[in-house]
Motif scaffolding. Structure first.
Motif, mmCIF file in Angstrom:
data_model
loop_
_atom_site.group_PDB
_atom_site.id
_atom_site.type_symbol
_atom_site.label_atom_id
_atom_site.label_comp_id
_atom_site.label_asym_id
_atom_site.label_seq_id
_atom_site.Cartn_x
_atom_site.Cartn_y
_atom_site.Cartn_z
ATOM 1 N N LEU A 1 -55.279 -0.560 9.638
ATOM 2 C CA LEU A 1 -55.553 0.870 9.625
ATOM 3 C C LEU A 1 -54.362 1.664 9.093
ATOM 4 C CD1 LEU A 1 -57.550 3.145 10.353
ATOM 5 C CD2 LEU A 1 -56.397 3.280 12.576
ATOM 6 N N MET A 2 -53.158 1.327 9.552
ATOM 7 C CA MET A 2 -51.981 2.086 9.137
ATOM 8 C C MET A 2 -51.714 1.942 7.639
ATOM 9 S SD MET A 2 -50.888 3.751 11.748
ATOM 10 C CE MET A 2 -52.474 3.855 12.585
ATOM 11 N N ASN A 3 -51.902 0.747 7.123
ATOM 12 C CA ASN A 3 -51.673 0.553 5.685
ATOM 13 C C ASN A 3 -52.802 1.153 4.857
ATOM 14 O OD1 ASN A 3 -49.165 -1.259 4.907
ATOM 15 N ND2 ASN A 3 -49.903 -1.943 6.888
ATOM 16 N N ASN B 1 -39.036 -1.180 11.193
ATOM 17 C CA ASN B 1 -37.854 -1.761 10.561
ATOM 18 C C ASN B 1 -36.795 -2.129 11.598
ATOM 19 O OD1 ASN B 1 -38.840 -1.655 7.941
ATOM 20 N ND2 ASN B 1 -37.990 0.374 7.527
ATOM 21 N N LYS B 2 -36.701 -1.352 12.661
ATOM 22 C CA LYS B 2 -35.783 -1.696 13.752
ATOM 23 C C LYS B 2 -36.271 -2.946 14.489
ATOM 24 C CE LYS B 2 -33.890 2.899 14.769
ATOM 25 N NZ LYS B 2 -33.782 3.997 15.782
ATOM 26 N N MET B 3 -37.581 -3.101 14.599
ATOM 27 C CA MET B 3 -38.159 -4.252 15.289
ATOM 28 C C MET B 3 -38.120 -5.519 14.440
ATOM 29 S SD MET B 3 -41.544 -2.498 17.008
ATOM 30 C CE MET B 3 -42.077 -4.027 17.813
ATOM 31 N N PHE B 4 -37.962 -5.376 13.140
ATOM 32 C CA PHE B 4 -38.051 -6.526 12.241
ATOM 33 C C PHE B 4 -37.043 -7.606 12.620
ATOM 34 C CE2 PHE B 4 -36.981 -8.529 8.044
ATOM 35 C CZ PHE B 4 -38.189 -9.224 7.925
ATOM 36 N N PRO C 1 -42.272 -5.147 7.741
ATOM 37 C CA PRO C 1 -43.434 -5.912 8.227
ATOM 38 C C PRO C 1 -44.729 -5.573 7.483
ATOM 39 C CG PRO C 1 -42.098 -5.215 10.081
ATOM 40 C CD PRO C 1 -41.542 -4.514 8.871
ATOM 41 N N ASP C 2 -44.902 -4.320 7.074
ATOM 42 C CA ASP C 2 -46.071 -3.964 6.263
ATOM 43 C C ASP C 2 -46.063 -4.731 4.953
ATOM 44 O OD1 ASP C 2 -47.104 -2.028 8.053
ATOM 45 O OD2 ASP C 2 -45.802 -0.479 7.222
#
Length: 227
Positions: A134-136, A53-56, A204-205
């Motif tokens: 993978l993370m999702n 969220n910081k990178m968004f 981003p997800d």
């Protein structure tokens, strides 16, 4: 903290997650059956969400995509609630007063990430560097019944007491959207809020999730005893 540092921290967090879960969705170990491992993964996923969220960047194309997803989830939620209402009104046709003491109607909307087609590839995937599939998938495992303390968003009717729809025209502009001017003119729906606030999916997800499941279920109940 600059973007390169955030990305490196993200890669470190995801590596720590993979060390627990494995890195193949087809042959993933049953890590969620171990309470200690599961809690560690949840903590790491929380860190991952914060970093993403910081990178968004909120580029114009990302905001267009966000609006599309937000509208789709609002529409799905509305359809789900309408379906629950119709089922509530029509259940009397199939119910039997001699057998049925009570009834429950549940409408559930949830994310599905079981294969590659469930996650979209977007132009700036390399910028984020996340293993989105993978993370999702791991998030999906956590929220899809492997942890009974967590539930998906539900629209339900229990004993004729209807649960009102959470979307009333007022934006759910809370974390992680609050304070970012790009979202000020968007009426964020409750389903988006639930996914990105109550659960550990990042913005981003959300933009990459391609599959959702809406389900309505009627349960007719009978209570009986020998006396």
């Amino acid at each position: 903290m600059n973007q390169s540092n955030l990305k490196q921290d993200l890669l470190n967090v995801e590596s720590a997650i993979k060390a627990i879960t494995g890195n193949d969705i087809e042959y993933m170990s049953f890590w969620w059956r171990n309470d200690e491992k599961c809690e560690k993964v949840k903590t790491l996923l929380h860190q991952r969400r914060t970093l993403l969220n910081k990178m968004f960047l909120a580029t114009p194309s990302e905001i267009v995509r966000f609006k599309q997803v937000n509208e789709m989830l609002y529409r799905l939620t509305s359809q789900l609630f309408n379906r629950v209402k119709k089922l509530s009104n029509s259940h009397k046709i199939i119910s039997d007063p001699t057998l049925d003491d009570d009834y429950e109607i549940d409408g559930t909307l949830r994310v599905v990430v079981e294969s590659e087609t469930d996650i979209l590839t977007l132009d700036n995937d390399d910028y984020y560097g996340s293993d989105f599939l993978l993370m999702n998938h791991i998030l999906y495992l956590i929220y899809d019944g492997h942890n009974s303390d967590i539930e998906w968003f539900n629209a339900d009717v229990i004993s004729n007491e209807e649960k009102p729809m959470c979307d009333d025209g007022v934006s759910w502009n809370e974390y992680p959207f609050y304070g970012r001017k790009e979202f000020d003119d968007i009426v964020i729906c409750h389903a988006v809020h639930d996914i990105c606030n109550h659960k550990k999916f990042s913005i981003p997800d959300l933009l990459r999730i391609n599959s959702y499941w809406a389900e309505t279920k009627l349960t007719l109940q009978k209570f009986a005893s020998q006396k």
